[in-house]
Enzyme design. Structure first.
Site, PDB file in Angstrom:
ATOM      1  N   HIS A 143       0.843  -1.203   0.000  1.00 21.37           N
ATOM      2  CA  HIS A 143       0.000   0.000   0.000  1.00 21.37           C
ATOM      3  C   HIS A 143       0.870   1.242   0.000  1.00 21.37           C
ATOM      4  CE1 HIS A 143      -3.973  -1.909   1.647  1.00 21.37           C
ATOM      5  NE2 HIS A 143      -3.563  -2.451   0.515  1.00 21.37           N
ATOM      6  N   PRO A 173      -3.835   0.136  18.708  1.00 17.99           N
ATOM      7  CA  PRO A 173      -3.574  -0.360  17.350  1.00 17.99           C
ATOM      8  C   PRO A 173      -3.734   0.673  16.244  1.00 17.99           C
ATOM      9  CG  PRO A 173      -5.704  -1.107  18.155  1.00 17.99           C
ATOM     10  CD  PRO A 173      -5.031  -0.429  19.302  1.00 17.99           C
TER      11      PRO A 173
HETATM   12  C1  PHB Z   1      -5.598  -4.610  10.870  1.00 22.97           C
HETATM   13  O1  PHB Z   1      -5.628  -4.872   9.659  1.00 22.97           O
HETATM   14  O2  PHB Z   1      -5.938  -5.446  11.729  1.00 22.97           O
HETATM   15  C2  PHB Z   1      -5.142  -3.250  11.303  1.00 22.97           C
HETATM   16  C3  PHB Z   1      -4.674  -2.374  10.359  1.00 22.97           C
HETATM   17  C4  PHB Z   1      -4.256  -1.100  10.752  1.00 22.97           C
HETATM   18  C5  PHB Z   1      -4.312  -0.737  12.070  1.00 22.97           C
HETATM   19  C6  PHB Z   1      -4.751  -1.648  13.024  1.00 22.97           C
HETATM   20  C7  PHB Z   1      -5.172  -2.915  12.637  1.00 22.97           C
HETATM   21  O3  PHB Z   1      -3.926   0.485  12.437  1.00 22.97           O
END
Ligand code: PHB
Ligand code: APR
Length: 393
Positions: free
Chosen positions: A73, A293
């Site tokens: 990406h 996350p």
């Molecule tokens: C995921 O694909 O699980 C994911 C992607 C980006 C993030 C957190 C989780 O910031």
């Protein structure tokens, strides 16, 4: 009396990658994991890799499938005020990120360790560590109905936030820093094509939403939810409906729904312990730090610790020099705090902290400024793709 050079507690990405890199450099290790192989291999976690992590996986000779199956990406989208704005990572930094599930990465690492005949013990219970403040660290554990003692030169605590290693360090020898967030992430995995080619981080008055994927036929979506939410009350239909409400109309229309194959709620936390080294014990990955996350930093920060630690151990075993070993903690903490700051900032910008409309107006103003300022976008992009490694291997 069993002996190894490096005893590694935990077979998550940190422990497995460290063990593999040490193996590639002729250094012996034993990995002790309390869960079963099946449990570890099927755990669903995030999946965005910085270029630095991609390179480290190749150096560990476990990058082949990742390079073949990953989605590269060059950008991602920010959704707010009913529209999306693209953050062109490649134009802003020359770099990209790779979408490749942590579940797949863990499978690749377990296969590589097993193929190399590694001492990787699953269902190793009652692990305890001692002597790491002296010259002869030891690990005790139960396996196959018997108790075992393992002697080693060093212990790598790769046992995550709830592990035994950090908990064994005397409280007065360390300082911890923590911030918890008044919400969690409800995530689902569904075998449907993703709504968009790239990730979308969406700020909305109803709360945050994220559109992500594992492949062109498997999507991963998240919505911000209360910490006291009951998972059973979130039917797939309710999830899809809430997700669409939080996305700009054009994206909401593009969402293809389907039955969830996994659904879970994860709390959000920022956590750091200092230092990371206690004599001959090193804390690595989630055992030492947790980030929300939002910035996709958890796995990449763990890999960054492993990069510094394996480099230091290789130097020690090849030359006897301890400089890098003694520098492990300070070097990693510099990167850790920058990633903690970025993850906290990105979470603060995109999540709903209260019903106070003033807060949301501030977020919208910052998103409007950000998407209109190459300087601000550049800062976001360079943190997202991963900050450069200063002198670390
Ligand atoms: C995921 O694909 O699980 C994911 C992607 C980006 C993030 C957190 C989780 O910031
Ligand atoms: N004895 C043996 N193994 C243990 C013990 C123990 N007492 N306690 C925990 N473990 C194991 C866990 O079962 C788990 O498999 O340690 C492993 C720790 O793995 P992770 O929590 O995945 O931590 P880490 O390898 O540092 O990976 C960090 O994983 O959780 C994601 O977001 C996180 O992306 C980050 C990455």
């Amino acid at each position: 009396m069993a002996r190894t050079q490096v005893a590694i507690i935990g077979a998550g990405p940190s422990g497995l990658l460290l063990s593999q890199l040490l193996h590639v450099n002729g250094i012996d290790s034993v990995v002790l994991e309390r869960r079963s192989r099946e449990y570890v291999a099927r755990r669903v976690r995030a999946g965005v890799l910085e270029q630095g992590t991609v390179e480290l996986l190749q150096r560990a000779h476990v990058g082949e499938r990742m390079l073949r199956e990953r989605l590269v990406h060059d950008g991602f989208e920010l959704g707010f005020d009913g529209k999306t704005t693209r953050v062109d990572l490649h134009a802003l930094t020359g770099a990209a990120v790779s979408v490749y599930g942590q579940t797949e990465l863990t499978k690749d690492l377990i296969e590589a360790r097993s193929a190399a005949g590694a001492k990787l013990l699953f269902e190793a219970g009652e692990v305890s560590i001692e002597g790491f403040d002296g010259a002869h660290p030891r690990v005790h554990y139960a396996h196959g109905g018997r108790r075992h003692e393992l002697h080693c030169d060093f212990i790598a605590g790769c046992d995550g936030y709830h592990g035994v290693c950090r908990r064994t360090v005397p409280a007065q020898s360390m300082q911890s820093f923590e911030r918890t967030y008044p919400f969690g992430w409800l995530g689902i995995l569904a075998d449907v094509p993703p709504a968009s080619r790239e990730l979308i981080y969406s700020n909305h008055a109803r709360g945050f939403a994220l559109c992500s994927m594992r492949s062109l036929n498997r999507s991963r979506y998240y919505v911000q939810c209360g910490l006291d939410e009951n998972l059973e009350s979130w039917t797939d239909a309710r999830f899809w409906d809430e997700l669409r409400r939080r996305l700009p109309a054009a994206v909401a229309e593009a969402v293809i729904t389907g039955p969830s194959v996994e659904k879970s709620i994860a709390p959000l936390r920022s956590f750091v312990v200092e230092p990371l080294t206690f004599g001959r014990l090193f804390l690595v990955g989630d055992a030492a730090h947790i980030v929300p996350p939002t910035g996709a930093k958890g796995l990449n920060l763990a890999a960054a610790d492993v990069r510094v630690l394996y480099g230091a151990l290789v130097e020690y075993y090849r030359t006897g020099r301890r400089e890098s070993i003694d520098g492990y903690s300070a070097q990693c903490l510099r990167r850790i705090w920058k990633a903690v700051r970025f993850s906290w900032w990105f979470t603060s910008l995109t999540h709903k902290f209260s019903d106070d409309p003033f807060n949301h107006r501030l977020q919208l103003a910052e998103l409007d400024y950000l998407t209109g300022s190459p300087a601000a976008l550049g800062s976001l992009a360079e943190n997202y793709v991963g900050l450069p490694f200063d002198g670390a291997g």
